[in-house]
Design a protein around this motif. Structure first.
Motif, PDB file in Angstrom:
ATOM      1  N   ARG A  31      -6.527 -36.233 -22.534  1.00 57.40           N
ATOM      2  CA  ARG A  31      -7.239 -36.845 -23.668  1.00 57.40           C
ATOM      3  C   ARG A  31      -7.479 -35.897 -24.837  1.00 57.40           C
ATOM      4  O   ARG A  31      -7.952 -36.329 -25.886  1.00 57.40           O
ATOM      5  CB  ARG A  31      -8.591 -37.393 -23.191  1.00 57.40           C
ATOM      6  CG  ARG A  31      -8.478 -38.467 -22.125  1.00 57.40           C
ATOM      7  CD  ARG A  31      -9.840 -38.990 -21.721  1.00 57.40           C
ATOM      8  NE  ARG A  31     -10.671 -37.929 -21.146  1.00 57.40           N
ATOM      9  CZ  ARG A  31     -10.623 -37.568 -19.868  1.00 57.40           C
ATOM     10  NH1 ARG A  31      -9.790 -38.170 -19.040  1.00 57.40           N
ATOM     11  NH2 ARG A  31     -11.403 -36.607 -19.413  1.00 57.40           N
ATOM     12  N   GLY A  32      -7.165 -34.631 -24.694  1.00 59.17           N
ATOM     13  CA  GLY A  32      -7.500 -33.659 -25.724  1.00 59.17           C
ATOM     14  C   GLY A  32      -6.641 -33.778 -26.976  1.00 59.17           C
ATOM     15  O   GLY A  32      -5.491 -34.228 -26.930  1.00 59.17           O
ATOM     16  N   THR A  33      -7.211 -33.384 -28.116  1.00 58.56           N
ATOM     17  CA  THR A  33      -6.489 -33.332 -29.387  1.00 58.56           C
ATOM     18  C   THR A  33      -6.833 -32.030 -30.102  1.00 58.56           C
ATOM     19  O   THR A  33      -7.864 -31.411 -29.838  1.00 58.56           O
ATOM     20  CB  THR A  33      -6.849 -34.520 -30.303  1.00 58.56           C
ATOM     21  OG1 THR A  33      -8.257 -34.486 -30.587  1.00 58.56           O
ATOM     22  CG2 THR A  33      -6.493 -35.847 -29.653  1.00 58.56           C
ATOM     23  N   ASN A  34      -5.960 -31.633 -31.034  1.00 57.63           N
ATOM     24  CA  ASN A  34      -6.133 -30.418 -31.825  1.00 57.63           C
ATOM     25  C   ASN A  34      -6.426 -29.217 -30.930  1.00 57.63           C
ATOM     26  O   ASN A  34      -7.394 -28.482 -31.124  1.00 57.63           O
ATOM     27  CB  ASN A  34      -7.245 -30.583 -32.867  1.00 57.63           C
ATOM     28  CG  ASN A  34      -7.212 -29.472 -33.909  1.00 57.63           C
ATOM     29  OD1 ASN A  34      -6.168 -28.870 -34.157  1.00 57.63           O
ATOM     30  ND2 ASN A  34      -8.358 -29.178 -34.507  1.00 57.63           N
ATOM     31  N   GLY A  35      -5.575 -29.029 -29.936  1.00 58.04           N
ATOM     32  CA  GLY A  35      -5.752 -27.910 -29.027  1.00 58.04           C
ATOM     33  C   GLY A  35      -4.584 -27.812 -28.063  1.00 58.04           C
ATOM     34  O   GLY A  35      -3.538 -28.433 -28.253  1.00 58.04           O
TER      35      GLY A  35
END
Length: 321
Positions: A31-35
């Motif tokens: 689910r992570g973003t910008n990483g």
């Protein structure tokens, strides 16, 4: 350093310190973003036993003698940097303001047995007015066997490294145009398609990959960067197996870049003609043998033909060669 801080760092572990100190944050794999996150190795299809002998892909292969890689990599993740500067960033591990290298050096000084070897892959992205670098750090927590494929790569010469250094891409999420252009499970020998510079120390190896050395690679990358906030990509790095005895292939590291924002890059001061001082920047336990190891003359002489090889490499390896 205060005794309390030193005790806290030792309890935390140097890799955790490095991950938290690097400029790009670690995020949830799904689910992570910008990483960045750590994809398991079995998401990548690599050469399996029988690839060269025609025995098929052991372990449920079927992709021309390929099978999912082992879930565990050979090395451990130690952080990701997303950097920008006015000029190309070379030999980032020798910088005294590099938090990952600093954490590693401190661990070496206190004789932390888990701080054995550091390997960095620095993808250098050309741009105006600023250049960018995506730097992926991987750590060995035990000695790398000298006779292993990775050991021969680490301690070998540039010709060997250029013939073996391989990347496998896997588009997890992104627009159709990016998927079609980059390709899913596309694999390539980076040392043959692009100019790679190797910086070797007693306890580290840095691979600087100059994406600007290929017009086609630059065009593909800039297409992907144009949609970077909607793209999630897995990249696996390995030493290519080129005989049956060297199989199965294993990733030494992998990273998932999730919908990264260009503006998240950390600015790093450099001078256009900056010369890295080995003695001044390599602390105890992080000794430099050579500041810059260029590709051998044969690869330099053939640099003009790398554009064509870049495309042929991608076409030949599409499907996870």
């Amino acid at each position: 350093m205060s005794p309390r801080r030193q005790e806290a760092e030792e309890q935390q572990g140097w890799r955790e310190e490095a991950v938290s100190g690097a400029s790009l944050r670690q995020v949830d794999l799904e689910r992570g973003t910008n990483g960045w996150a750590s994809p398991p190795g079995d998401l990548f299809h690599l050469r399996a036993r029988g690839y060269f002998s025609g025995g098929g892909g052991g372990g449920g292969g079927g992709r021309r003698g390929k099978a999912p890689s082992a879930a565990e990599w050979l090395l451990r993740p130690a952080g990701v940097d997303w950097l920008r500067s006015h000029s190309r960033l070379d030999h980032v591990l020798a910088r005294d303001d590099n938090p990952v290298a600093s954490a590693f050096r401190r661990a070496r000084l206190r004789k932390d047995p888990s701080a054995h070897f550091l390997l960095a892959v620095n993808l250098q992205v050309p741009g105006r007015p600023d250049a960018y670098s995506a730097v992926f750090y991987f750590a060995a927590e035990a000695a790398i066997p000298a006779e292993s494929l990775l050991g021969r790569f680490v301690h070998g010469d540039d010709a060997y490294r250029n013939a073996r250094f391989k990347i496998v891409n896997r588009i997890v999420k992104g627009p159709w145009l990016v998927r079609a252009t980059v390709g899913n499970y596309a694999a390539c020998l980076l040392g043959r398609a692009l100019t790679c510079r190797y910086h070797k120390g007693e306890d580290y190896l840095e691979i600087d990959v100059d994406i600007g050395s290929s017009a086609i690679a630059s065009a593909i990358l800039h297409l992907a960067l144009g949609a970077v906030t909607s793209v999630t990509i897995d990249m696996g790095f390995l030493v290519e197996s080129q005989s049956e005895e060297e199989l199965p292939e294993r990733l030494f590291g992998a990273v998932r870049i999730a919908q990264m924002e260009m503006g998240a890059a950390k600015y790093v001061e450099t001078a256009p003609d900056e010369v890295v001082s080995e003695a001044g920047r390599a602390g105890a336990g992080f000794r430099v043998h050579s500041a810059k190891v260029a590709n051998d003359s044969r690869h330099q002489e053939r640099a003009g033909g790398k554009v064509g090889r870049s495309m042929s490499c991608q076409e030949r390896e599409r499907g996870g060669g």
